[in-house]
Design an enzyme around this catalytic site. Structure first.
Site, mmCIF file in Angstrom:
data_model
loop_
_atom_site.group_PDB
_atom_site.id
_atom_site.type_symbol
_atom_site.label_atom_id
_atom_site.label_comp_id
_atom_site.label_asym_id
_atom_site.label_seq_id
_atom_site.Cartn_x
_atom_site.Cartn_y
_atom_site.Cartn_z
ATOM 1 N N GLU A 27 1.011 -1.078 0.073
ATOM 2 C CA GLU A 27 -0.061 -0.078 0.089
ATOM 3 C C GLU A 27 0.758 1.196 -0.242
ATOM 4 O OE1 GLU A 27 -1.586 1.615 3.583
ATOM 5 O OE2 GLU A 27 -1.131 -0.174 4.705
ATOM 6 N N LYS A 88 -5.778 10.622 0.711
ATOM 7 C CA LYS A 88 -5.962 9.223 1.279
ATOM 8 C C LYS A 88 -7.118 8.587 0.690
ATOM 9 C CE LYS A 88 -7.054 7.030 5.663
ATOM 10 N NZ LYS A 88 -7.595 7.119 6.944
ATOM 11 N N ASP A 140 -17.366 4.798 13.805
ATOM 12 C CA ASP A 140 -15.944 4.825 13.007
ATOM 13 C C ASP A 140 -15.331 3.278 12.878
ATOM 14 O OD1 ASP A 140 -13.705 5.603 11.807
ATOM 15 O OD2 ASP A 140 -13.085 6.748 13.115
ATOM 16 N N SER A 142 -13.201 1.222 10.134
ATOM 17 C CA SER A 142 -12.486 1.295 8.921
ATOM 18 C C SER A 142 -13.194 0.590 7.766
ATOM 19 C CB SER A 142 -11.170 0.671 9.048
ATOM 20 O OG SER A 142 -10.372 1.018 7.741
ATOM 21 N N LYS A 161 -3.393 -1.703 15.820
ATOM 22 C CA LYS A 161 -2.858 -0.685 16.984
ATOM 23 C C LYS A 161 -3.891 -0.669 17.990
ATOM 24 C CE LYS A 161 0.613 2.048 14.923
ATOM 25 N NZ LYS A 161 0.451 2.490 13.465
HETATM 26 N N1 PSU Z 1 -2.751 1.732 10.782
HETATM 27 C C1 PSU Z 1 -1.293 1.619 10.971
HETATM 28 N N2 PSU Z 1 -0.618 2.310 10.022
HETATM 29 C C2 PSU Z 1 -1.377 3.021 8.961
HETATM 30 C C3 PSU Z 1 -2.802 2.772 8.915
HETATM 31 C C4 PSU Z 1 -3.481 1.988 9.634
HETATM 32 O O1 PSU Z 1 -1.012 1.126 12.049
HETATM 33 O O2 PSU Z 1 -0.669 3.258 7.938
HETATM 34 C C5 PSU Z 1 -3.443 3.008 7.453
HETATM 35 C C6 PSU Z 1 -3.959 1.942 6.438
HETATM 36 O O3 PSU Z 1 -3.496 2.431 5.105
HETATM 37 C C7 PSU Z 1 -5.260 1.540 6.585
HETATM 38 C C8 PSU Z 1 -5.776 2.904 7.123
HETATM 39 O O4 PSU Z 1 -5.983 1.110 5.659
HETATM 40 O O5 PSU Z 1 -4.698 3.731 7.876
HETATM 41 C C9 PSU Z 1 -6.944 2.763 7.667
HETATM 42 O O6 PSU Z 1 -7.661 4.094 7.804
HETATM 43 P P1 PSU Z 1 -8.955 4.172 8.184
HETATM 44 O O7 PSU Z 1 -9.071 3.981 9.799
HETATM 45 O O8 PSU Z 1 -9.460 5.652 8.007
HETATM 46 O O9 PSU Z 1 -9.965 3.548 7.427
HETATM 47 MN MN MN Z 2 -12.590 5.877 10.061
#
Ligand code: PSU
Ligand code: MN
Length: 305
Positions: A27, A88, A140, A142, A161
């Site tokens: 990614e 993003k 929220d 993902s 995390k």
């Molecule tokens: N968690 C990490 N490092 C990252 C991401 C998440 O420890 O770089 C990034 C990844 O690209 C993941 C994205 O797909 O954040 C998720 O974002 P969101 O929570 O907005 O869906």
């Molecule tokens: Mn989100």
């Protein structure tokens, strides 16, 4: 137009796809929004090198010039790492950025989407997105998790995390039928640390076993992906107390500042990095290298089946 018209695949990867060679997707959000420059530039080169040294081909993805890029040139890697005016891109942003020409980094969700379109089945990253703490109120969650529910790609990560609610993230994956495999571990890792207090569905003994499980899942016509959770190497893992405190502090700051939506994860990652200094970055680099190694081995085993 066919979806293939939106893909821009490097000749090397195109050739590898035709010949059924092992390929590992990577990614670009981890580059543009997860690490500082120039450390991310060194990382981008080294992670590709590790995959090559194992005998697989790296395919870093991004959205550039109205195309879904599979495999980036040196200049394109530099562009993503400089991270000047790089959006993003999650799933919902893809059609918008293709039309506007906005340069965008791909998240786990978008990288899975693009990998699947190209026919790449294995992907290495750092950590996956999931259900955020307090999601009962904020909703929220993902888009990465819905991608796992629907898209045929195996993602090797070091877990997630604890900016997330790890228990709820695992519940969500269970509901949507996503296997969570511990790579030589019975416990789901929490990115900076090898343990989280939560178990996995199955402890996979090696890359060959993971490849067999992927093949079986997809032979059965079961849609969706597989989570491979590969713990950070012991020597680079962080102290639970130090990292938990930094995470709690970062979440508190996000609340105070009213950070919402797609800005939440990048804000938390950057703030944790600031609080812990270079320590968390060093761990982050090492766990991602380790994931690239395991993903290359899985891609090689999968290509044999
Ligand atoms: N968690 C990490 N490092 C990252 C991401 C998440 O420890 O770089 C990034 C990844 O690209 C993941 C994205 O797909 O954040 C998720 O974002 P969101 O929570 O907005 O869906
Ligand atoms: Mn989100």
């Amino acid at each position: 137009m066919n979806y293939k018209d939106y893909l821009s695949i490097t000749p090397e990867i195109e050739e590898a796809l035709k010949e059924g060679k092992p390929i590992v997707a990577l990614e670009s959000t981890i580059l543009s929004h997860g690490m500082p420059y120039p450390e991310n530039r060194e990382f981008a080169g080294k992670v590709e090198e590790i995959i090559r040294s194992k005998g697989a081909i790296p395919a870093t993805t991004a959205i550039i010039g109205g195309k879904l890029k599979v495999g980036l040139s040196e200049d394109e890697l530099e562009l993503m790492c400089r991270a000047e005016n790089i959006a993003k891109a999650s799933r919902r942003d893809v059609p918008v950025y293709l039309v506007t020409g906005q340069t965008a980094a791909t998240t786990v969700a978008t990288t899975m989407l693009i990998a699947d379109m190209a026919g790449i089945r294995v992907f290495a990253t750092g950590g996956i997105g999931g259900v955020h703490r307090g999601a009962q109120e904020t909703m929220d969650i993902s888009a990465d998790l819905q991608e796992f529910a629907n898209t045929k790609v195996c993602v090797v990560s070091a877990g997630c995390k604890s900016i997330l609610d790890i228990g709820l993230t695992l519940e969500y994956l269970e509901t949507f039928g996503v296997p969570v495999l511990g790579y030589q571990t019975s416990e789901f890792p929490a990115f900076y640390t090898r343990t989280s207090g939560f178990g996995v569905d199955h402890e996979a003994k090696d890359a060959a076993e993971v490849a067999q499980i992927l093949k079986t899942k997809w032979d059965l016509g079961l849609k969706g992906g597989v989570v491979v959770a590969n713990p950070i190497p012991e020597e680079y893992s962080m102290d639970h107390k130090v990292i938990d405190k930094a995470i709690d502090q970062a979440i508190e700051m996000a609340k105070e500042k009213g950070i919402r939506g797609k800005g939440t994860t990048p804000f938390l990652l950057a703030t944790i990095k600031d609080i812990t200094g270079g320590d968390s970055l060093a761990s982050n680099l090492q766990l991602a290298y380790n994931n690239a190694r395991v993903a290359a081995e899985i891609a090689i085993e999968f290509a044999k089946l």
